[in-house]
Design a protein around this motif. Structure first.
Motif, PDB file in Angstrom:
ATOM      1  N   LEU A 145       0.843  -1.186   0.000  1.00  0.00           N
ATOM      2  CA  LEU A 145       0.000   0.000   0.000  1.00  0.00           C
ATOM      3  C   LEU A 145       0.885   1.244   0.000  1.00  0.00           C
ATOM      4  N   LEU A 162      -3.142  -2.180  -7.479  1.00  0.00           N
ATOM      5  CA  LEU A 162      -3.353  -2.255  -6.039  1.00  0.00           C
ATOM      6  C   LEU A 162      -3.627  -0.877  -5.454  1.00  0.00           C
ATOM      7  N   THR A 163      -2.860   0.126  -5.892  1.00  0.00           N
ATOM      8  CA  THR A 163      -3.044   1.481  -5.376  1.00  0.00           C
ATOM      9  C   THR A 163      -4.393   2.051  -5.780  1.00  0.00           C
ATOM     10  N   GLN A 166      -6.787   0.258  -3.351  1.00  0.00           N
ATOM     11  CA  GLN A 166      -6.268  -0.125  -2.044  1.00  0.00           C
ATOM     12  C   GLN A 166      -7.276   0.058  -0.910  1.00  0.00           C
ATOM     13  N   PHE A 170      -7.942  -3.136   1.510  1.00  0.00           N
ATOM     14  CA  PHE A 170      -7.225  -2.982   2.773  1.00  0.00           C
ATOM     15  C   PHE A 170      -7.545  -4.104   3.762  1.00  0.00           C
TER      16      PHE A 170
END
Length: 353
Positions: A145, A162-163, A166, A170
């Motif tokens: 992250l 992913l970002t 995120q 999480f």
């Protein structure tokens, strides 16, 4: 960016940043809130040890049954309690001497959890020294992250995806945190840097961690079939990581992040208060979060015994209000909402692209 609820008051004339903390420290010391609470810790560490022993006994008694998997839930819960005691020992909250605190940390971290207490203390102390500082705080460094849009701009490939997502990922990613902590610990104690620094201490850490892993595998191997043993270990570590991550997630995510070019204007008081968020709640919240819901007080006084954090809160709250300093405090659900909204905003430019 999301902002936590804050209590403010008309500011007094500002003192130098280095002097702002001293009056508060004197007041806290005057209330004896930095005194050790050895009896409190002895009782709770003893109770935690008895519960862990009872869970292990139950695993052996229930044996090779699908019902045994249910015992992974309380084991994860009290593994997190064990981590809290290791955390407190690392901050010298429990005993009066460094040696005793280190032994308590080794017992709870290396032996009971299979995690390196030295690795954790080094990482966590760097976080306390410079919370939310992207260059100095390992908790907001670039990893799976990211925590700033500048970090997000560098992401490519899978990392970029992913970002972008995120905030949604999480909590699922926290299911892997229990495994990640042990992997990082093993890598550290076997690294060349680990051996160069205090070789005997590292040898002791490795020995205790080896005992933990051997005992854990033996317990599951004796009690149940290989398939059930793997499922038990997965459930245990996934819930442990989720619980631990849920405790640490609300504390700093979405709070102020110091500008390296201006950080010399932040003394200890501002550096800790502006970057931290408290979580309101009663005894259940205190127990589930190991007292870390009083994050502002913990960061201001990291060696304050856990049961005294709640007692210090009114004094810190009043002091911050009198000095015009925001004191961020919110409910548990809202704290997660603020953290997730912040992570979502960090990835916003990538989604727009």
């Amino acid at each position: 960016m999301p902002q936590a609820s804050a209590l403010t008051a008309p500011p007094r004339p500002r003192t130098k940043p280095a002097d702002e903390f001293s009056p508060l420290l004197r007041e806290i010391k005057g209330q004896d809130l930095l005194n050790r609470r050895i009896g409190w810790y002895v009782a709770r560490i003893g109770l935690n040890s008895l519960v862990l022993a009872a869970i292990v006994s139950a695993v052996l008694l229930v044996g090779d049954s699908w019902w045994t998997l249910l015992l992974a839930v309380p084991l994860a819960l009290f593994s997190t309690r064990t981590a809290f005691f290791g955390h407190d020992a690392g901050h010298a909250q429990i005993a009066s001497t460094r040696r005793v605190n280190r032994l308590i940390g080794l017992w709870h971290g290396n032996l009971l959890l299979g995690m390196s207490s030295a690795w954790w203390n080094d990482k966590h102390n760097r976080h306390h020294a410079n919370p939310n500082h992207t260059d100095k705080d390992p908790d907001v460094g670039e990893g799976v992250l990211v925590w700033t849009q500048m970090q997000a701009e560098k992401r490519e490939g899978v990392g970029r995806w992913l970002t972008m997502n995120q905030a949604w990922l999480f909590f699922p990613l926290l299911l892997l945190e229990g495994f990640a902590l042990k992997v990082a610990s093993v890598r550290m104690v076997f690294s060349s840097a680990g051996w160069e620094r205090q070789g005997r201490a590292r040898a002791l850490e490795i020995s205790l961690m080896a005992v933990h892993f051997a005992a854990y595998v033996t317990l599951l191997g004796v009690a149940m079939s290989p398939g059930k043993a793997v499922l038990f270990a997965l459930i245990h570590h996934m819930l442990f990581g989720l619980h631990l991550g849920c405790v640490f997630a609300p504390n700093h995510k979405g709070m102020e992040m110091p500008d390296p070019a201006a950080e010399q204007r932040w003394g200890h008081l501002r550096r800790q208060v502006l970057t931290s968020r408290n979580v309101r709640g009663g005894p259940v919240t205190d127990w589930m979060m190991g007292g870390l819901n009083y994050q502002i007080e913990h960061h201001l006084f990291p060696n304050m015994p856990r049961p005294n954090l709640r007692r210090a809160r009114p004094t810190v709250l009043q002091y911050c209000a009198a000095n015009g300093l925001p004191y961020a405090e919110t409910g548990l659900i809202d704290s997660y909402g603020q953290a997730l909204r912040y992570m979502h905003e960090v990835g916003a430019p990538l989604r727009q692209d």
